[in-house]
Design a protein around this motif. Structure first.
Motif, short mmCIF file in Angstrom:
data_model
loop_
_atom_site.label_atom_id
_atom_site.label_comp_id
_atom_site.label_asym_id
_atom_site.label_seq_id
_atom_site.Cartn_x
_atom_site.Cartn_y
_atom_site.Cartn_z
N GLY A 207 0.82 -1.21 0.00
CA GLY A 207 0.00 0.00 0.00
C GLY A 207 0.84 1.25 0.00
N GLU A 208 1.92 1.22 0.78
CA GLU A 208 2.84 2.37 0.80
C GLU A 208 3.49 2.55 -0.57
OE1 GLU A 208 6.54 3.72 3.63
OE2 GLU A 208 6.69 1.80 2.59
N TYR A 213 4.70 6.02 -3.72
CA TYR A 213 5.73 6.07 -4.76
C TYR A 213 5.15 6.13 -6.17
CZ TYR A 213 8.63 4.52 -0.85
OH TYR A 213 9.27 4.42 0.37
N GLU A 214 4.03 5.45 -6.40
CA GLU A 214 3.43 5.41 -7.73
C GLU A 214 2.21 6.32 -7.86
OE1 GLU A 214 4.69 3.70 -10.38
OE2 GLU A 214 6.38 3.26 -9.05
N SER A 215 1.77 6.91 -6.76
CA SER A 215 0.57 7.76 -6.72
C SER A 215 -0.66 7.03 -7.25
CB SER A 215 0.80 9.06 -7.52
OG SER A 215 1.80 9.84 -6.90
N ASP A 216 -0.68 5.72 -7.09
CA ASP A 216 -1.85 4.92 -7.42
C ASP A 216 -2.63 4.74 -6.11
OD1 ASP A 216 -3.76 3.01 -8.09
OD2 ASP A 216 -2.41 1.89 -9.41
N SER A 222 -6.54 -0.07 -1.29
CA SER A 222 -6.96 -1.47 -1.23
C SER A 222 -6.04 -2.29 -0.32
CB SER A 222 -6.98 -2.07 -2.64
OG SER A 222 -7.31 -3.44 -2.59
N PHE A 223 -4.72 -2.15 -0.53
CA PHE A 223 -3.76 -2.92 0.28
C PHE A 223 -3.80 -2.48 1.75
CE2 PHE A 223 -1.62 -3.94 -3.82
CZ PHE A 223 -1.48 -5.30 -3.63
N LEU A 224 -3.87 -1.19 1.98
CA LEU A 224 -3.86 -0.70 3.36
C LEU A 224 -5.15 -1.07 4.10
CD1 LEU A 224 -2.25 2.78 2.73
CD2 LEU A 224 -1.24 0.92 4.04
N SER A 225 -6.26 -1.13 3.38
CA SER A 225 -7.51 -1.58 4.00
C SER A 225 -7.39 -3.03 4.45
CB SER A 225 -8.68 -1.43 3.01
OG SER A 225 -8.89 -0.07 2.68
N GLU A 226 -6.75 -3.85 3.61
CA GLU A 226 -6.52 -5.25 3.98
C GLU A 226 -5.61 -5.33 5.20
OE1 GLU A 226 -7.70 -8.20 2.88
OE2 GLU A 226 -9.11 -7.04 1.66
N LYS A 242 0.57 3.62 11.95
CA LYS A 242 1.29 3.73 10.67
C LYS A 242 0.36 3.49 9.49
CE LYS A 242 5.32 1.96 10.08
NZ LYS A 242 6.43 0.95 10.03
N ILE A 243 -0.55 2.54 9.64
CA ILE A 243 -1.49 2.24 8.56
C ILE A 243 -2.44 3.42 8.35
CG2 ILE A 243 -3.39 0.74 7.84
CD1 ILE A 243 -1.98 -1.53 9.39
N LEU A 244 -2.98 3.95 9.44
CA LEU A 244 -3.96 5.03 9.33
C LEU A 244 -3.35 6.32 8.79
CD1 LEU A 244 -6.05 4.59 12.61
CD2 LEU A 244 -6.73 4.03 10.27
N ILE A 245 -2.07 6.55 9.07
CA ILE A 245 -1.42 7.75 8.53
C ILE A 245 -1.52 7.79 7.01
CG2 ILE A 245 0.86 8.78 8.14
CD1 ILE A 245 1.55 8.05 11.04
N LEU A 246 -1.41 6.63 6.38
CA LEU A 246 -1.51 6.55 4.91
C LEU A 246 -2.94 6.31 4.45
CD1 LEU A 246 1.62 4.35 4.09
CD2 LEU A 246 1.49 6.82 4.33
#
Length: 407
Positions: A207-208, A213-216, A222-226, A242-246
Motif C-alpha cells: 500500500g505504501e 511512490y506510484e501515486s496509485d 486497497s492494500f492498506l484496508s486489507e 502507521k497504517i492510518l497515517i496513509l
C-alpha cells in the motif's frame, strides 16, 4: 539439561521450536545441548560450528563486527542447505534471515568506521539469495514447493529497502512479484497466512509503495484496508497508527470516505499521530476551509514529505475547494447557473480565514484562476456541467451537479 537432536529435523523434514532455539544467536548460556551426527557434505557441520560461534560471540558481545560476519556466514550456509530441502525449511530460513537483519540494523547504528548502509547492503544480498531460493523452486510436488515462503522473505526485503531509502530496489521487487504472480501461491494461501503480522506487513508495504511512490491511490487504499482488517489484538497500536497515517488520505482521495474522528478517538489513544495530523484536514474537507487547510499543510509539510504523502495531501486541497464550491451552490439556492463572482467571494473569504471585512470584487485574474480549478473538477467528473467564459458562470447539470462520490 535438554538435549536436542538436530538430525531429526533433516530426516523427518519438519521443524519445531527446538531448531529455532538452536539457530537463535543469544541463548548460549541456556541449558541446552545440541547433538549432530548426520553427514551432509560438511554443510551441516559448518552450520553447527558457525551457529555455536555466533551464540558465544553474542553472549560475550565484545566484537560487533565478528557477530555480523558470523550471522552473514550462518545465512549463507543455510541458503546452501535450503537448496535441496522442501517447504519445511522456509520458516527456519526466514528466521535466520530476520535475525541477520536485526544484527545488521544494530551494527549500522553503532559502527562509525564504515559506511552506515554498507552492512545493510551486504545483508540485503544474502536475504535476496534466500528470496530467490523460494521464488525459483521447481519442485513438481506443489505442496512441498518453497514458493509458499516468498512473502516472508519479501517482507524482509521491503523493510531493508525502506531502511536504505532505495525506491528502485523496492520497485524491482514489486515487479518480480507481479510478473511471477501466476506461479506464487496467493497471499492468503501462503506461509504468511499462518502469521498475521506478515499479512499486515506485506499489505502495508504494498500500500505504501503504490500510494506513496506510484501515486496509485486506489491500489494503495486497497492494500492498506486489507492491512487494517488483518490487525488483530496482538498487533501493536504503533502499527495501526502507521497504517492510518496513509490510509486516511488515500480513502479520502479514492472513495471520498470521511473517517468519524470521534469514534476513532474513543477506540484509540491520544498518542496516535494519524488523528492529530488528519483531524483538522478532515474538518476542512467538510466545511471547505482553505485557510485552515493551508495552515495545517504548512505546519506538517516535513511530516508529509517524510511519509511520502506530499502529493496526496496536495491533491486533497482540490477536494476542499470542491466542498467550498458545493457549499456556495447550496447557499445561493442551488441554481443551475452559478456565477463565478459568488464563487470568488466565497473563495476569498475561505482563503483569508473568513474575515469580517467583505472582500473586494474579484478581478479577472482571480476569475481566470477559478475557471482553471473548476475545469479540473469537471474533467475529473467531480462536477457535472460546463463553464461559460463569456458570461463568467458555471452551468451545472440539473440532475446531479455534484456526483454522489464527491459529497
Amino acid at each position: 539439561m535438554v538435549t536436542i537432536n538436530l538430525d531429526a529435523y533433516f530426516i523427518h523434514k519438519r521443524y519445531d521450536d527446538g531448531l529455532l532455539q538452536f539457530l537463535k544467536n543469544d541463548n548460549y548460556e541456556e541449558a541446552h545441548t545440541y547433538r549432530l551426527t548426520m553427514k551432509n557434505d560438511g554443510k551441516l557441520d559448518q552450520l553447527y560450528n558457525v551457529t555455536m560461534d555466533l551464540k558465544f560471540a553474542s553472549w560475550v558481545n565484545d566484537d560487533k563486527q565478528k557477530i555480523f560476519d558470523l550471522a552473514d556466514e550462518q545465512l549463507r550456509l543455510f541458503n546452501r542447505i535450503a537448496e535441496v530441502e522442501t517447504d519445511w525449511i522456509v520458516y527456519p530460513l526466514y528466521y535466520v534471515a530476520h535475525q541477520y537483519l536485526q544484527i545488521a540494523r544494530k551494527i549500522r547504528v553503532k559502527d562509525d568506521k564504515m559506511d552506515k548502509n554498507a552492512y545493510l547492503e551486504r545483508c540485503g544480498r544474502a536475504i535476496h539469495r534466500s528470496f530467490n531460493l523460494c521464488l525459483n523452486d521447481r519442485n513438481p510436488e506443489l505442496h512441498e514447493d518453497r514458493k509458499t515462503g516468498c512473502y516472508l522473505l519479501a517482507n524482509l526485503e521491503f523493510k531493508l529497502y525502506h531502511l536504505l531509502g532505495n525506491r528502485d530496489m523496492m520497485k524491482n521487487l514489486v515487479k518480480v512479484l507481479q510478473s511471477r504472480g501466476d506461479e506464487i501461491p496467493p497471499l492468503a494461501q501462503s506461509l504468511a497466512a499462518l502469521h498475521s503480522k506478515h499479512l499486515v506487513m506485506f499489505n502495508y508495504y504494498m500500500g505504501e509503495y503504490y500510494g506513496c511512490y506510484e501515486s496509485d491511490f486506489t491500489k494503495g487504499h486497497s492494500f492498506l484496508s486489507e492491512a487494517l482488517l488483518e490487525c488483530a489484538t496482538n498487533i501493536c497500536d504503533k502499527q495501526i497508527d502507521k497504517i492510518l497515517i496513509l490510509l486516511i488520505p488515500f480513502a479520502l482521495l479514492t472513495t471520498r470516505q470521511y473517517p468519524n474522528v470521534n469514534v476513532w478517538q474513543e477506540k484509540l489513544t491520544d498518542n496516535f499521530v494519524a488523528l492529530k495530523v488528519h483531524e483538522p484536514i478532515v474538518s476542512c474537507l467538510l466545511n471547505g476551509d482553505l485557510k485552515t487547510y493551508d495552515t495545517n499543510f504548512a505546519k506538517n509539510e516535513i511530516f508529509f514529505l517524510q511519509n511520502g504523502l506530499y502529493v496526496a495531501m496536495s491533491l486533497l486541497r482540490e477536494l476542499v475547494f470542491l466542498r467550498l464550491v458545493k457549499n456556495c451552490w447550496k447557499f445561493t439556492g442551488m441554481p443551475s447557473v452559478l456565477q463565478l463572482q459568488a464563487v470568488a467571494t466565497a473563495y476569498s473569504k475561505s482563503a483569508q480565514g473568513y474575515k469580517k471585512r467583505k472582500p473586494a470584487k474579484a478581478d479577472d485574474l482571480l476569475l481566470d484562476e477559478l475557471e482553471c480549478q473548476l475545469a479540473n473538477l469537471i474533467a475529473k467528473n467531480l462536477v457535472k456541467g460546463y463553464l461559460s467564459h463569456a458570461n463568467r458562470c458555471l452551468v451545472l447539470s440539473k440532475k446531479l451537479p455534484f456526483p454522489s462520490q464527491s459529497t
